[in-house]
Structures are given as C-alpha cells and as structure tokens.
Design an enzyme around this catalytic site. Sequence first.
Site, mmCIF file in Angstrom:
data_model
loop_
_atom_site.group_PDB
_atom_site.id
_atom_site.type_symbol
_atom_site.label_atom_id
_atom_site.label_comp_id
_atom_site.label_asym_id
_atom_site.label_seq_id
_atom_site.Cartn_x
_atom_site.Cartn_y
_atom_site.Cartn_z
ATOM 1 N N GLU A 493 0.842 -1.207 0.000
ATOM 2 C CA GLU A 493 0.000 0.000 0.000
ATOM 3 C C GLU A 493 0.874 1.253 0.000
ATOM 4 O O GLU A 493 0.607 2.227 -0.715
ATOM 5 C CB GLU A 493 -0.901 0.004 1.230
ATOM 6 N N ASP A 497 0.445 3.616 -3.233
ATOM 7 C CA ASP A 497 -0.071 4.972 -3.027
ATOM 8 C C ASP A 497 0.747 5.981 -3.825
ATOM 9 O O ASP A 497 0.205 6.838 -4.538
ATOM 10 C CB ASP A 497 -0.032 5.298 -1.534
ATOM 11 N N ASP A 587 -7.209 1.100 0.743
ATOM 12 C CA ASP A 587 -5.831 0.617 0.878
ATOM 13 C C ASP A 587 -5.558 -0.544 -0.069
ATOM 14 O O ASP A 587 -4.463 -0.663 -0.636
ATOM 15 C CB ASP A 587 -5.575 0.165 2.317
ATOM 16 N N GLU A 590 -4.636 0.526 -3.555
ATOM 17 C CA GLU A 590 -3.244 0.984 -3.604
ATOM 18 C C GLU A 590 -2.273 -0.188 -3.532
ATOM 19 O O GLU A 590 -1.253 -0.210 -4.239
ATOM 20 C CB GLU A 590 -2.986 1.960 -2.456
#
Length: 707
Positions: A493, A497, A587, A590
Amino acid sequence: MVSLEGCSKTTPAEIVLAVKCDMGSDFISNSFKLWGVQDYLSFTMRYVGIIHLNQEQVIAARRFQTTILSLLISNDLSEVSNYIKNLLEMPASPGAVYLLLPVVSGKIDWRSIKFSASEMPEATNMDMRHCYPCKDTGIVQTKDGTFCSCMLRNSIVCTPHNGMFYAVCGFLDLNANSLLHRSDGSFLSYKTYFKERYNLDLRCEDQALLEARKLVEVRNFLHKCNYKKEKERSGKSVVELPPELCIVVMSPMSAITLRSFTFIPSIMYRIQCMLLSMNLKMQLGPSMQQFDIPALKILEALTTKNCQEEFSQESLETLGDSFLKYITTQHFFVKYKHQHEGMLTKMKKNVISNAALCQLACSNNLVGYIRSEAFNPKTWIVPGVGYDICDRSLRKLKSKRIADSVEALIGAYLSTAGEQAAYIFLKSLGMDIEFHKMPIERVITIKAEEFINVKSLELLLDYSFNDPSLLMEALTHGSYQIAGTTPCYQRLEFLGDAVLDHIFTDYFYHQYPECTPELLTDLRSASVNNSCYAHAAVKAGLHKHVLHSSSALHKRMADYLDKFEQSFSGPSHGWEAGISLPKVLGDVVESIAGAIYIDAKHDKGVVWRSMKRILEPLVTPDTLQNDPVKELQEFCDSKGYTLEYTVTRDNGVSSVVAEVRTEGTTYKATRTGFSKLDAKKLAASSVLRDLKAADTKQYSANGISCT
C-alpha cells in the site's frame, strides 16, 4: 542582432536588440505575451544577422537608449537631466551589455539616435535642427533655438515651467491668441493663461501651438490581469503647447516607436530572467547539461504565483511533488525490505520535507534564482556601461516556497527530459536515493490459489501475475494471522499509493496541458484519495476478496453495503464517492497497484492500464465536483461570513460541527464519520446547501433572478 516584433491591432515598430555574443538557441524564435493593453501583444525574437558598429555609433546608441528609457520610466525633468549628464561625463568607452536601436522602414534610425546623443537640454549641432528638404522654410522658435517644423511634428519635448515631458504629434490650428475653453465654462487666451498660471510671457504670438500628449505610462506588461480595454483618448487628453516653451529632447520620434519602447523594460526583464535560468542550467554541472531543457521551462519552475505572470511554478510543482514521492517511496521500499510501512513513511518524510528540500536548495545556491515578486519597472535599472544583466541578489523566502521551487524544477526536468533527468537532478543536489529498475527477489513459499481466486482477479485487472503471492499479499489485512501466509498489504500500500499518485498527476498534466494549476490540483485531489479508491473497490467487487479475520471490519462493510448498495454504480471520483467506507478498501486498491508495479518490473504503464479498468470513468474538467470544504470557505470569504469547525472523536468516530455566522443568522450542521475529513465534508456540504437556499430566497424576495 535580434528583432522584436509585436502583433496586435496596432502593430508596434520593430526594435533591434544588438548584443556582443550569441545568446543561444533559447532566444531564437522565442516569444511571450505582454498584457495590459487593448489586446495582448505577442513579442517574438528572431535572429537577423551580424551588425558592425564603430565606437561613435555605439556611444550614440547607448545615449539614445538611456535617454528614451529614462524619460519613460522617470518622467522627471531634473532626474532625467542628471542621469543623462552623468552618462555624458563617463569616459567615451564603447562598452555596453546590449543596445536597443529603433527601426524605421526596415533600417536602423540613426537620425533619431544621433540627435539624442547630443547634450540635453541644448542641442548644439545645427544640422540636427533642420531636415534638408525644408531647411529654409517652416522654421519654429523653441526655447532652445529654431527648428524645422517637421522636426517638431514627431518629437519628445520637455517644458521646464512644469517639469513635464510630452510626445508631439503635430501642429494645431491655434496660436497664443486663440481662446482656451476652461472647465468652468469660461474662456481666455492661451497667452493670458500662461501668464496667469506660470507668469510666462508668450512672444511668438503667431506660432501654431503644438498638439501633444503626456508620455505613455511604463508598467509591468508581464503582469497577467484582465485590464479593461483602453478607452480612446478624448480631446481633453491633448495638451496645447506653445513651441517657445518647449525644449526638443528627441526627434524624430514617432508615436509607434515611442509606444514600442514602453514595453522594453518588461521585455528586457524577461530576457534577463531567461539568462538567469541559463546560468542555473550551467551551474548544475555537466551531468545536467546532457539534457536539452528550454530555459523558459526552467524560468517557469522558478516563477512563483506572486509574480502574477502568464505562467507560474504551481503545475510543475504538483508534477514534481508526485515524482519526488514516487521515487523516494520506491527507494526506501527496495532498500529496506523488512521495514514496516510506518518506518518507511517516517524515513520518506525526513527526505522530502520542506526543511530537507530547503537545505538542498541552500547548499546548491538555488535560492537566489527564485522569483518571488512581481516586476516593478520603476525600479528597473536603465542599461549602461557595466550593468549586470544577471543580478541575483539574495532574498528572504519561506522554506515552503523554496521547497516548492525545488519540486517545480523536478517537474521541469521530468516534463521535458523524462524520469532519468529528474532523477539525476535530485542526485546532483545531493539527495541520497537510487532509482531501482531491477526486479525484486522474493522467496515464494505458498500457493496463492489456495487462498484467493487468482484467475478471477487477473481477469478483472486484465493482468497475469508472474508471482501470484504478490496479489495475495495485496489483499491480506493485518488481522489475517494464518501461519505460512504472506505479510499484510501495508508495505505494498505504501508503494502503490505513491505510484498511483504519480501516474494520475502525470496523466492529468499531459492530458489537459492548458488547465490552470488550481484545476490540476483539483483533478488530482478528486481522483487520488482513499474514499474514491474504496468506492472503486466495492464497485469492482474487490471487497469480496479481502483476506481478514476482523469481525468488526466484516460488520462495518456489511452494514454499509446493505444501506448503500445502489450507490456504487456511478463514477468513483468526487468527494461523495465512497465516503465513510472502511479505509481498508481504499488501501487494497493501492496495494494491488503496488503488487502489479513490482510484478511488472516497475512498469508504470502496465499499472495504469490495469488500475484504470477499475477506476474508470476518470474525472474530467467537465465532471469535476467542487469540494464542499473548499467551496464553503470561498463562499464565506466572498460574503465576509465567519466560518468555524469544531471536531470531537469518540469510540473511533469523528464528529464535526460546521458553523457559519452571517448578519443576524447562524447556520450550523453536525455530521459524523470514521474519518475527520469525511465528517468535515458532510457538515460543510449541509451548511453550504442551507446558505445557498437562503441566498436564493433573498434574491427572489428582492425580485432578482439567481442563476
């Protein structure tokens, strides 16, 4: 030799910019806009050729440009006289940084240049007072002697009795005995007026009066603002001048040439700034000189919003910020394979913080290049001998502004020369990071197919994993504690991101090149956030594949989906999409992006093609929703209302009260959410809706239609 050409309803005269050396490819066919006139002017520089000037011509040209520019900038007789007197007293050296030469009918106007090279206020060369075709006719008496009438018809004169300069455009059918119409409706002769007002006696009563105007104001024409179209000058703007009160300063000087020189301070300031940008390119060293990046792009990165010009660093700063986060995230992810997400985030913040970037800028002497103020032509130094065209004085700047400029420079190199150039720029500043392109070695000990439906997910993502355990890791919540399985998704994540943020920012930057910095930021914010990702996850059915052992998470997802099942058919962008959904769902999107990025050997194109499938339709400028928090703030600012937020948190739930006080009325709304931001947006939206309804009601009561 470089020619400056303008294009507008009234085409200015050409001006030759003569320099001693080749200015480089950055200045050939370079153009920029000048604002604040009837229509903006687009000035273009083009290389014309080589010109050879002798010492006398250089000295005369230098005095010409000093005279005309000091006249336009100062407009003060004593100041201009002293300035030119000091110049004339200098040693007769031909040295000059550059020369600005007027052009008439395609040729340099040496006649005007040589006249201006004589001393002011006395022009002693009688040949300059007359033009040969009418040498013995049309003689006019001025304060400093006789002149041919054609020498006055297009000239700049000064009037010592009031210390003013005027541009003369012709003669009027009036003389000293003609009547002057006063503002109170009374009449008196010009002869009487000058006697009463200035105690001056007009002796040449039969001489025609001059039609003149005050010199055009020199202002910052780089300042991009919406000036109203200039109204045509009324008759009152014309000044009637007796020739015997005038000293001829420059002649011939057409109105078009004079107007063109009013733009020179702005033009030369832009050129000086571009030269500074070229200096910075050289200062960065040989490693950066291999990349062909225009000086104008460097200048854009160094120009803050405060300069109020047609471009600023904001869009490049947004792009550079996303790349900086991406490359540092990748660096720490690969270098520290066993560190958890929290520690990786802390290490990254230490590297990309404003303080860290500011330190890099100061260590590399970048601060002096940053442009933080609008150009002020009144403080611009008229060029003379030894004038430093590349002045780079130190300024006091906030650390954030310096950091933003570093990010904008990253964006400049990234947008024009690619990722490698942006990376080497960071390395040249001294940032200790590596741009990893090699595949990451992993020890595979489990069969992902035993825990997740790999084939179904690959079909959804349109991507086949070489290492399905990465996909399993991306879907594994921290509560899933089955022995022998992969770690939880948090490291992926952390990586995904940054990858998604950079991909989206790069996409919007290139997809909408004409969009404003504010719009670019809004497009990015509307797409790159956990709520939108969570909405996309539910719409794609990813929530069914999450591996977790949390009853609380299961209940929260089930309750929300039962309540809002029909709301997941629309787009995933916008502030309302996915609001209050469990963070884990965002999450997971990502972390899947991070998993594909690693499995595809750091190929962002593959990540974009796969993730776009579940994130479409993407937001566009036409479908962009206003953020209620931002819109409410702007609404209150425009009305002068007071806005306050009160935040409390209890048992993992945030409660936000939005309160707006108007004249006699208070609007208030309280909303809750699992995140403070979600609750704040909901409360702001409610108050904004009430305020708009009240506004509409008020308009209707006053008989005004509200659109």
